[in-house]
Scaffold this motif. Structure first.
Motif, mmCIF file in Angstrom:
data_model
loop_
_atom_site.group_PDB
_atom_site.id
_atom_site.type_symbol
_atom_site.label_atom_id
_atom_site.label_comp_id
_atom_site.label_asym_id
_atom_site.label_seq_id
_atom_site.Cartn_x
_atom_site.Cartn_y
_atom_site.Cartn_z
ATOM 1 N N UNK A 64 -4.424 3.114 -0.603
ATOM 2 C CA UNK A 64 -5.893 3.307 -0.568
ATOM 3 C C UNK A 64 -6.249 4.025 0.647
ATOM 4 N N UNK A 65 -5.547 3.993 1.753
ATOM 5 C CA UNK A 65 -5.994 4.725 3.056
ATOM 6 C C UNK A 65 -5.486 6.293 3.101
ATOM 7 N N UNK A 66 -4.480 6.466 1.932
ATOM 8 C CA UNK A 66 -3.842 7.872 2.115
ATOM 9 C C UNK A 66 -2.670 8.103 2.949
ATOM 10 N N UNK A 67 -2.290 7.082 3.537
ATOM 11 C CA UNK A 67 -1.144 7.304 4.397
ATOM 12 C C UNK A 67 0.115 7.481 3.404
ATOM 13 N N UNK A 68 0.293 6.803 2.621
ATOM 14 C CA UNK A 68 1.312 6.997 1.581
ATOM 15 C C UNK A 68 0.965 7.674 0.460
ATOM 16 N N UNK A 119 5.422 2.479 4.958
ATOM 17 C CA UNK A 119 5.531 1.507 3.911
ATOM 18 C C UNK A 119 6.372 0.252 4.802
ATOM 19 N N UNK A 120 6.065 -0.992 4.212
ATOM 20 C CA UNK A 120 6.707 -2.119 4.873
ATOM 21 C C UNK A 120 7.299 -2.747 3.809
ATOM 22 N N UNK A 121 8.527 -2.924 3.859
ATOM 23 C CA UNK A 121 9.515 -3.508 2.732
ATOM 24 C C UNK A 121 9.314 -5.103 2.777
ATOM 25 N N UNK A 147 9.724 -4.658 -2.775
ATOM 26 C CA UNK A 147 8.277 -4.561 -2.961
ATOM 27 C C UNK A 147 7.709 -3.816 -1.838
ATOM 28 N N UNK A 148 7.237 -2.516 -1.860
ATOM 29 C CA UNK A 148 6.757 -1.732 -0.642
ATOM 30 C C UNK A 148 5.156 -1.962 -0.614
ATOM 31 N N UNK A 149 4.641 -2.097 0.486
ATOM 32 C CA UNK A 149 3.389 -2.057 0.937
ATOM 33 C C UNK A 149 3.001 -1.175 1.944
ATOM 34 N N UNK A 166 4.515 0.860 -5.258
ATOM 35 C CA UNK A 166 5.618 0.767 -6.238
ATOM 36 C C UNK A 166 6.608 -0.301 -5.672
ATOM 37 N N UNK A 167 7.315 -0.590 -6.776
ATOM 38 C CA UNK A 167 8.579 -1.522 -6.228
ATOM 39 C C UNK A 167 9.780 -1.327 -7.176
ATOM 40 N N UNK A 168 10.985 -1.570 -6.547
ATOM 41 C CA UNK A 168 12.148 -1.468 -7.293
ATOM 42 C C UNK A 168 12.317 -2.663 -7.992
ATOM 43 N N UNK A 169 12.820 -2.566 -9.244
ATOM 44 C CA UNK A 169 12.948 -3.799 -10.144
ATOM 45 C C UNK A 169 14.010 -4.841 -9.710
ATOM 46 N N UNK A 170 13.877 -5.901 -10.219
ATOM 47 C CA UNK A 170 14.897 -6.841 -10.043
ATOM 48 C C UNK A 170 15.844 -6.855 -11.064
ATOM 49 N N UNK A 171 15.309 -6.551 -12.370
ATOM 50 C CA UNK A 171 16.292 -6.465 -13.510
ATOM 51 C C UNK A 171 17.425 -5.464 -13.218
#
Ligand SMILES: [Zn+2]
Length: 126
Positions: free
Chosen positions: A14-18, A62-64, A74-76, A85-90
């Protein structure tokens, strides 16, 4: 509005940092019913290979966040709290992006299924 050709889509928090670019289809879009996704309610892209995601800027913002089986990542954005986005568990080689973060894609026009992430948890939800 088809992205089946996998033209790179641009995305941002939202803030455009990422800011990032990703080559993925947007359908079938999915919501996940795991304890985290239930709370954030984001509509996610189908899984794509790690190599399809290119973080253009803001990697340091990004915070993990990991929980439970600690396989999924999960990245925030630490500034605005948005979940791009996130890396999946499967499969740790597969990622999903938050469709709401993608330019030119309206998540409310997409049909969405629910991924049964809850039953993937090895440890009971606490
Ligand atoms: Zn942000």
């Amino acid at each position: 509005m088809s992205h089946e050709s996998h033209e790179p889509l641009r995305g941002a928090c939202h803030c455009g940092a990422v800011r990032f670019e990703v080559r993925t289809a947007v359908t079938p879009a999915a919501r996940c019913n795991c304890s985290l996704c239930r709370r954030k309610g984001a509509l996610m892209t189908p899984p794509f290979a790690a190599g399809a995601l290119n973080i253009l800027s803001g990697e340091d913002a990004l915070t993990l966040y990991q929980f439970n089986t600690r396989v999924a990542r999960h990245y925030f954005c630490k500034h605005c709290g948005i979940y791009p986005f996130h890396q999946t568990r499967k499969d740790p080689h597969l990622w999903r992006a938050n469709i709401g973060c993608l330019e030119g894609v309206d998540p409310y026009t997409l049909d969405a299924g629910v991924n049964d992430g809850a039953s993937l948890s090895v440890v009971e939800d606490t």
